[in-house]
Scaffold this motif. Sequence first.
Motif, short mmCIF file in Angstrom:
data_model
loop_
_atom_site.label_atom_id
_atom_site.label_comp_id
_atom_site.label_asym_id
_atom_site.label_seq_id
_atom_site.Cartn_x
_atom_site.Cartn_y
_atom_site.Cartn_z
N LEU A 59 17.60 17.28 -47.39
CA LEU A 59 17.06 18.58 -46.96
C LEU A 59 16.10 19.12 -48.02
O LEU A 59 16.34 18.95 -49.22
N ILE A 60 15.03 19.77 -47.55
CA ILE A 60 14.11 20.48 -48.45
C ILE A 60 14.00 21.91 -47.97
O ILE A 60 13.75 22.18 -46.80
N LEU A 61 14.24 22.83 -48.88
CA LEU A 61 14.23 24.27 -48.60
C LEU A 61 13.08 24.87 -49.40
O LEU A 61 13.10 24.85 -50.63
N ALA A 62 12.06 25.39 -48.69
CA ALA A 62 10.85 25.86 -49.38
C ALA A 62 10.52 27.29 -48.99
O ALA A 62 10.63 27.68 -47.82
N LEU A 74 3.64 22.66 -47.19
CA LEU A 74 4.44 21.73 -47.98
C LEU A 74 5.41 20.96 -47.08
O LEU A 74 5.53 19.73 -47.19
N LEU A 75 6.07 21.66 -46.19
CA LEU A 75 7.06 21.01 -45.34
C LEU A 75 6.40 20.03 -44.37
O LEU A 75 6.98 18.99 -44.03
N GLU A 76 5.19 20.33 -43.93
CA GLU A 76 4.46 19.38 -43.09
C GLU A 76 4.14 18.11 -43.86
O GLU A 76 4.30 16.99 -43.34
N LYS A 77 3.69 18.26 -45.11
CA LYS A 77 3.39 17.08 -45.92
C LYS A 77 4.65 16.31 -46.29
O LYS A 77 4.63 15.07 -46.39
#
Length: 551
Positions: A59-62, A74-77
């Motif tokens: 998971l990435i939380l931005a 960022l989440l798209e990349k």
Amino acid sequence: MEKKPILLAVDDDLQVLGAIDRDLRSEFRRDYRVLRASSGAEALATLRELKAREEPLALILADQRMPEMEGVELLEKARSIYPDAKRVLLTAYADTEAAIRAINNARLDHYLMKPWDPPQELLYPTLHDLLAAWQAQYRPRFQGLRLIGFQWSPLSHELKDFLAGYMAAYQWLDFEANPEAQILLSTTSFTSADLPVVVFEDGTALSRPARADVAAHMGLAATASQDLYDVVVVGAGPSGLASAVYGASEGLKTLIIERQSPGGQAGTSSRIENYLGFPTGLSGAELAHRAWSQAIRLGAELLAPQEVVSMCVQDGYKVLTLANGSEVRTRAVVLTMGVSYRTLEVPGIDHLTGAGVYYGAARTEARSCDQQDVYIVGGGNSAGQAAMYLASYARRVFILIRGESLAASMSAYLIEQISQTPNIEILPFTQVREVRGQDHLEEVVLESKGQVEARPARALFVFIGAKPSTEWICNLALCDAKGFLLTGRDLVADPRYATSWKHSREPYLLETCVPGIFAAGDSRAGAMARVASAVGEGSMAIKFVHQYLDE
């Protein structure tokens, strides 16, 4: 051990980032590792580094409002680097509309509002749900040797067969069909022109390696450690492994040398069901692996893959010369080289061997035959066992035999199993006349009762009798016209061979014309081609070795 999956928190506000990090660790540190980044650029660099190390990201939380790169971008990349990781946007109330659009357009998994206090109500439940969904789809990275190659590459097939013979845990990655193969290859210094490539667990990669190089990485010995042995066993089929087990257990300094993989022809059998003590059956490779391990535990030394190319007698000692030029000295020898499948002599066979045409290898290539038509040439037990195994994968399995039925050459239990398997069909009075294909097998041309027919085929497995692997020894030990080693009473009872035995005593039952050199298993003239018989002969040979050494 596989490392814990990663949770990555990204925020340019260091105070907020610290709070996210603290709450994530408090709840998830038992099952996950928590990493942090203070900008989009730093986060992307971290993701690329993790990907290069093949570490799992859960998971990435931005945060949405970051300078230079907003959270949505960022989440798209991040999706292009870790497409399966869950992506969560952390946003203020004023950005909720943009967050909702991002869920629809950028395929984000969720957004969370700041502040998330208390986390037990506003943070953890959502993340637990997302991580549970990720875990349901997550497949941990394979830990072990990986082989990248082309399905129809003969060298790829040889490496697969070699690894399967040693029951080595490996992952096969077809470069043309598996994106993971291309990603893994990019982490090495090789390109597709260098395939097949073996990647070991420590990250070492070899292009088109020799079997000896792979064996060295697997920890197999290639050189003898002793100057003199009591007995050297040549060949690690059932008879050779039995000799090694009994020789080592009875205190003899024992060395066993195998040129390919343990088990011999029996080792390629997908299921042996008539061997004493295994009521549910077991594969030939499993039987060989158990015996191999047992011999090592009892003190035998094993060299593999290593080939004996010649042998001579010097002052009563037997001197074996290996393919690498080294020599091994021993007081006695047990020859258990076994037999190899005869080649099918038809047009096109040389070009397609290893690329759809296989000798044995049913276990190695069965999965590649999923829902395809395959053909088996031969009517012995090996062919029957292969047919039963392939029937679990292939759409149809055709057994080609020259005679009317299998009754004369196959065990009754196998014939009954085949008759009850709906996708196996026997084609009597049928022979292969030609095999066709460009870079792999596409058609087999069959002749039956004067009628010739071309049929599409995914694979052709050949089990057409055997020839003894005795070419290198027949100049020293006496062989019959077919190349099988003559032993015991055959040396003195038949007038044709009576002059070959020059010792004052009669030869022991399994002794060749050279005192102290014994033969057991399928390469011995008159042997019964069954696993139990081979094991019995290999065990019995050690009794005669003792008698010879006590002279």
